[in-house]
Motif scaffolding. Sequence first.
Motif, mmCIF file in Angstrom:
data_model
loop_
_atom_site.group_PDB
_atom_site.id
_atom_site.type_symbol
_atom_site.label_atom_id
_atom_site.label_comp_id
_atom_site.label_asym_id
_atom_site.label_seq_id
_atom_site.Cartn_x
_atom_site.Cartn_y
_atom_site.Cartn_z
ATOM 1 N N ILE A 76 0.839 -1.208 0.000
ATOM 2 C CA ILE A 76 0.000 0.000 0.000
ATOM 3 C C ILE A 76 0.872 1.256 0.000
ATOM 4 O O ILE A 76 0.623 2.210 -0.740
ATOM 5 N N ALA A 77 1.911 1.257 0.852
ATOM 6 C CA ALA A 77 2.798 2.420 0.930
ATOM 7 C C ALA A 77 3.490 2.669 -0.406
ATOM 8 O O ALA A 77 3.589 3.821 -0.867
ATOM 9 N N MET A 78 3.968 1.605 -1.053
ATOM 10 C CA MET A 78 4.630 1.774 -2.347
ATOM 11 C C MET A 78 3.664 2.292 -3.402
ATOM 12 O O MET A 78 4.004 3.154 -4.215
ATOM 13 N N ALA A 79 2.426 1.760 -3.387
ATOM 14 C CA ALA A 79 1.435 2.189 -4.375
ATOM 15 C C ALA A 79 1.055 3.653 -4.172
ATOM 16 O O ALA A 79 0.970 4.430 -5.136
ATOM 17 N N TYR A 80 0.842 4.049 -2.927
ATOM 18 C CA TYR A 80 0.448 5.423 -2.640
ATOM 19 C C TYR A 80 1.576 6.421 -2.946
ATOM 20 O O TYR A 80 1.325 7.585 -3.241
ATOM 21 N N SER A 81 2.822 5.964 -2.857
ATOM 22 C CA SER A 81 3.955 6.882 -3.026
ATOM 23 C C SER A 81 4.265 7.203 -4.488
ATOM 24 O O SER A 81 5.008 8.153 -4.771
ATOM 25 N N GLY A 89 6.451 10.829 -10.694
ATOM 26 C CA GLY A 89 5.161 11.455 -10.433
ATOM 27 C C GLY A 89 4.638 12.293 -11.576
ATOM 28 O O GLY A 89 3.428 12.319 -11.841
ATOM 29 N N ARG A 90 5.514 12.989 -12.297
ATOM 30 C CA ARG A 90 5.037 13.870 -13.374
ATOM 31 C C ARG A 90 4.469 13.090 -14.557
ATOM 32 O O ARG A 90 3.810 13.680 -15.429
ATOM 33 N N HIS A 91 4.727 11.791 -14.608
ATOM 34 C CA HIS A 91 4.201 10.968 -15.709
ATOM 35 C C HIS A 91 2.913 10.234 -15.315
ATOM 36 O O HIS A 91 2.394 9.429 -16.098
ATOM 37 N N ILE A 92 2.397 10.500 -14.113
ATOM 38 C CA ILE A 92 1.242 9.768 -13.604
ATOM 39 C C ILE A 92 0.079 10.713 -13.388
ATOM 40 O O ILE A 92 0.203 11.725 -12.683
ATOM 41 N N ASP A 93 -1.055 10.387 -13.996
ATOM 42 C CA ASP A 93 -2.278 11.156 -13.800
ATOM 43 C C ASP A 93 -2.895 10.782 -12.446
ATOM 44 O O ASP A 93 -3.115 9.593 -12.174
ATOM 45 N N PRO A 94 -3.183 11.770 -11.582
ATOM 46 C CA PRO A 94 -3.688 11.454 -10.240
ATOM 47 C C PRO A 94 -4.984 10.636 -10.246
ATOM 48 O O PRO A 94 -5.158 9.739 -9.413
ATOM 49 N N ARG A 95 -5.885 10.919 -11.177
ATOM 50 C CA ARG A 95 -7.152 10.190 -11.213
ATOM 51 C C ARG A 95 -6.944 8.737 -11.649
ATOM 52 O O ARG A 95 -7.527 7.819 -11.078
ATOM 53 N N GLU A 96 -6.090 8.537 -12.656
ATOM 54 C CA GLU A 96 -5.794 7.170 -13.077
ATOM 55 C C GLU A 96 -5.102 6.403 -11.951
ATOM 56 O O GLU A 96 -5.366 5.224 -11.728
ATOM 57 N N HIS A 97 -4.229 7.094 -11.221
ATOM 58 C CA HIS A 97 -3.544 6.445 -10.108
ATOM 59 C C HIS A 97 -4.520 6.056 -9.011
ATOM 60 O O HIS A 97 -4.393 4.980 -8.410
ATOM 61 N N ALA A 98 -5.502 6.912 -8.730
ATOM 62 C CA ALA A 98 -6.473 6.612 -7.680
ATOM 63 C C ALA A 98 -7.202 5.294 -7.956
ATOM 64 O O ALA A 98 -7.458 4.502 -7.041
ATOM 65 N N PRO A 146 -8.462 6.139 -1.903
ATOM 66 C CA PRO A 146 -8.066 7.175 -2.872
ATOM 67 C C PRO A 146 -9.162 7.510 -3.869
ATOM 68 O O PRO A 146 -9.306 8.671 -4.269
ATOM 69 N N MET A 147 -9.956 6.512 -4.262
ATOM 70 C CA MET A 147 -11.045 6.792 -5.194
ATOM 71 C C MET A 147 -12.146 7.601 -4.522
ATOM 72 O O MET A 147 -12.724 8.518 -5.110
ATOM 73 N N ALA A 148 -12.464 7.249 -3.269
ATOM 74 C CA ALA A 148 -13.490 8.000 -2.546
ATOM 75 C C ALA A 148 -13.037 9.440 -2.315
ATOM 76 O O ALA A 148 -13.846 10.383 -2.394
ATOM 77 N N ARG A 149 -11.750 9.625 -2.057
ATOM 78 C CA ARG A 149 -11.231 10.975 -1.810
ATOM 79 C C ARG A 149 -11.306 11.824 -3.079
ATOM 80 O O ARG A 149 -11.713 12.980 -3.036
ATOM 81 N N HIS A 150 -10.940 11.238 -4.226
ATOM 82 C CA HIS A 150 -10.995 11.984 -5.479
ATOM 83 C C HIS A 150 -12.426 12.227 -5.941
ATOM 84 O O HIS A 150 -12.738 13.271 -6.495
#
Length: 301
Positions: A76-81, A89-98, A146-150
Amino acid sequence: MNYAQLLFPDFSLILCGYLVCRYTALNRTVWEQVESLVYYLLFPVLLFHSIVKSPLDLLAASSLISAGLLMGLAGIAMAYSLPHLPWLGRHIDPREHAASAQVSFRFNSFIGLALADRLAGSEGLLLIAVLIGVCVPLFNVAAVWPMARHAQRGFLRELVRNPLILATATGLAANLLGFTLPVWLEPTVTRIGAASLALGLMAAGAGMQFGHLSQAKTLAVAVLSIRHLLLPLVAFGLAKTFGLSSAQATILLAFSALPTASSAYVLAARMGYNGGYVAGLVTLSTMLGVVSLPFALGVLR
């Protein structure tokens, strides 16, 4: 032991499910109903039965439980980080990551139970049922959060209605209270369990999709690397640290290298995210399990 040969029956059922869904009249509409039957009835019965049929010594299993929870927290920690890593991070869309973070740490229980039975029989089923019981609530919270938060949605109702959580919680309570199934009910429950394994594996194959794998390639590589490479290495270190028995270490390593949960794309789509992309990740993870499981069980073990 030839783990590739050991895994062949399970992955051949996955392939059968894929071929039947794609090339016969038993299409995705049919398999959605099969998946619901397995998820809401057959599989919970198998989990409950696996836990209650053998006395559970929580003290003896405490090291395995601790190792399983620590491994899950590491995933979980690795996935969230991932979005916070400066070179990634700049190559990852926050919504897709959620929606996709859950792929890193969730697991396919159908494959896990079938594999545990083949690796260590009834003891293996009991050990992996305990891991499922303690990890499913944690992983579901971590998947939904993360999905609920977004999406600005609550996640408690997603948890209290989860049949896997209900089955494992009641199974553990019944085991600790000394409950056993009546002898006359054993054959029926055993056959339900066998049906859930076969249908669950075929349903995992029927749910495989390849159409969206070209999207967000960096994110896909990152989450699948955690699931199929880093978590087995973490499990190996934890098995050594806690001094797990041979059976416990085998089940923990198998647990660490399982393909991700086939229901991950259902959860993402139900919460308004790109379910097709997550389905592609689930498909690729299922295929990578053919490599990661022999790696964990044959090389690391």
